[in-house]
Design a protein around this motif. Sequence first.
Motif, PDB file in Angstrom:
ATOM      1  N   PRO A 260       9.287  -5.876  -3.750  1.00 52.28           N
ATOM      2  CA  PRO A 260       9.434  -4.809  -4.639  1.00 52.28           C
ATOM      3  C   PRO A 260      10.726  -5.196  -4.887  1.00 52.28           C
ATOM      4  N   VAL A 261      11.407  -5.204  -6.551  1.00 47.89           N
ATOM      5  CA  VAL A 261      12.517  -4.684  -6.746  1.00 47.89           C
ATOM      6  C   VAL A 261      12.978  -2.931  -6.320  1.00 47.89           C
ATOM      7  N   ILE A 262      13.947  -2.500  -6.072  1.00 49.69           N
ATOM      8  CA  ILE A 262      13.920  -1.272  -5.549  1.00 49.69           C
ATOM      9  C   ILE A 262      15.138  -0.943  -6.852  1.00 49.69           C
ATOM     10  N   PRO A 263      14.519   0.332  -7.452  1.00 43.39           N
ATOM     11  CA  PRO A 263      14.882   0.736  -8.975  1.00 43.39           C
ATOM     12  C   PRO A 263      16.489   1.242  -9.046  1.00 43.39           C
TER      13      PRO A 263
ATOM     14  N   ASP B 273      14.261   9.977 -19.371  1.00 41.58           N
ATOM     15  CA  ASP B 273      14.964   9.171 -18.484  1.00 41.58           C
ATOM     16  C   ASP B 273      14.210   9.462 -17.047  1.00 41.58           C
ATOM     17  N   GLU B 274      14.658  10.658 -16.771  1.00 37.97           N
ATOM     18  CA  GLU B 274      14.313  11.149 -15.062  1.00 37.97           C
ATOM     19  C   GLU B 274      13.348  11.035 -14.640  1.00 37.97           C
ATOM     20  N   GLU B 275      12.031  11.263 -15.204  1.00 37.40           N
ATOM     21  CA  GLU B 275      10.464  10.862 -15.970  1.00 37.40           C
ATOM     22  C   GLU B 275      10.439   9.315 -15.247  1.00 37.40           C
ATOM     23  N   ALA B 276      10.761   8.860 -16.330  1.00 36.31           N
ATOM     24  CA  ALA B 276      10.637   7.624 -16.656  1.00 36.31           C
ATOM     25  C   ALA B 276      10.866   7.013 -14.666  1.00 36.31           C
ATOM     26  N   SER B 277      12.172   7.650 -14.574  1.00 38.90           N
ATOM     27  CA  SER B 277      13.076   6.809 -12.997  1.00 38.90           C
ATOM     28  C   SER B 277      11.988   7.453 -12.065  1.00 38.90           C
TER      29      SER B 277
ATOM     30  N   ALA C 118       4.121   0.029  -3.815  1.00 36.76           N
ATOM     31  CA  ALA C 118       4.320  -1.361  -3.790  1.00 36.76           C
ATOM     32  C   ALA C 118       4.858  -1.669  -2.223  1.00 36.76           C
ATOM     33  N   LEU C 119       5.612  -1.137  -1.636  1.00 33.74           N
ATOM     34  CA  LEU C 119       6.589  -1.683  -0.200  1.00 33.74           C
ATOM     35  C   LEU C 119       4.744  -0.759  -0.043  1.00 33.74           C
ATOM     36  N   THR C 120       4.372   0.375   0.006  1.00 30.25           N
ATOM     37  CA  THR C 120       2.789   0.038   1.303  1.00 30.25           C
ATOM     38  C   THR C 120       2.025  -0.861   1.041  1.00 30.25           C
ATOM     39  N   GLU C 121       1.991  -1.727   0.394  1.00 35.06           N
ATOM     40  CA  GLU C 121       1.061  -2.729  -0.357  1.00 35.06           C
ATOM     41  C   GLU C 121       1.757  -3.825   0.115  1.00 35.06           C
ATOM     42  N   VAL C 122       2.657  -4.073   0.058  1.00 35.19           N
ATOM     43  CA  VAL C 122       3.069  -5.313   1.134  1.00 35.19           C
ATOM     44  C   VAL C 122       1.568  -6.168   1.612  1.00 35.19           C
TER      45      VAL C 122
ATOM     46  N   TYR D  33      10.139   5.276  -9.230  1.00 35.02           N
ATOM     47  CA  TYR D  33      10.592   5.775  -7.634  1.00 35.02           C
ATOM     48  C   TYR D  33       9.007   5.386  -6.634  1.00 35.02           C
ATOM     49  N   LYS D  34       8.232   5.955  -7.264  1.00 36.63           N
ATOM     50  CA  LYS D  34       6.644   6.286  -7.159  1.00 36.63           C
ATOM     51  C   LYS D  34       6.354   5.156  -7.073  1.00 36.63           C
ATOM     52  N   GLN D  35       6.280   3.879  -7.900  1.00 38.81           N
ATOM     53  CA  GLN D  35       5.570   2.506  -8.157  1.00 38.81           C
ATOM     54  C   GLN D  35       5.959   1.452  -6.477  1.00 38.81           C
ATOM     55  N   TYR D  36       7.845   1.873  -6.785  1.00 43.07           N
ATOM     56  CA  TYR D  36       8.480   1.339  -5.579  1.00 43.07           C
ATOM     57  C   TYR D  36       7.678   1.219  -4.605  1.00 43.07           C
ATOM     58  N   PHE D  37       7.201   3.280  -3.648  1.00 47.58           N
ATOM     59  CA  PHE D  37       7.093   3.773  -2.942  1.00 47.58           C
ATOM     60  C   PHE D  37       5.679   2.481  -2.646  1.00 47.58           C
TER      61      PHE D  37
END
Length: 148
Positions: A144-147, A113-117, A127-131, A121-125
């Motif tokens: 993007p939705v913050i996880p 579960d922590e690995e998935a979290s 996504a933010l840099t690709e806005v 987070y990495k996907q969120y970061f």
Amino acid sequence: MNRYVYIGDIYNTHFPQVIQILDTENGFPTTPVEGVSGIWVDATGNTAVQVGWKVLQSWQPNGTSVFVFVEPTYEDHVAITSARIRKELDKAIEWLTFHPLHYKHDLGVATSDEEASLRAYKQYFVALTEVENQPDYPSTINWPVIPF
């Protein structure tokens, strides 16, 4: 019908903008918008003003202020978007400071579960840099939705 607008600087862009519009028969609102420092002003009769517009303030010789609402320019949209990206990244970094998933991963003690979290987070970061690469940037953004 009375129209009131709430003016604030939600992303610290150093220019105020319209955060909320309230059309009501009731009197002047006194409750602030949650999480936003700002003020309510009377805009009765101004049907053009929209959420997100810039607010310019000038002072009259008698000491009263006049608020003018203008649609943001392309450069304003870019500044607002950049400020929001910084704010969102700062919130995520602060959360990760107190939930060090990356250290657990590096040490090999992270649960699945922590690995998935951490992956989320990495996907969120990313996504933010690709806005800025979105087709209608900066006027329309699919944030993007913050996880957490």
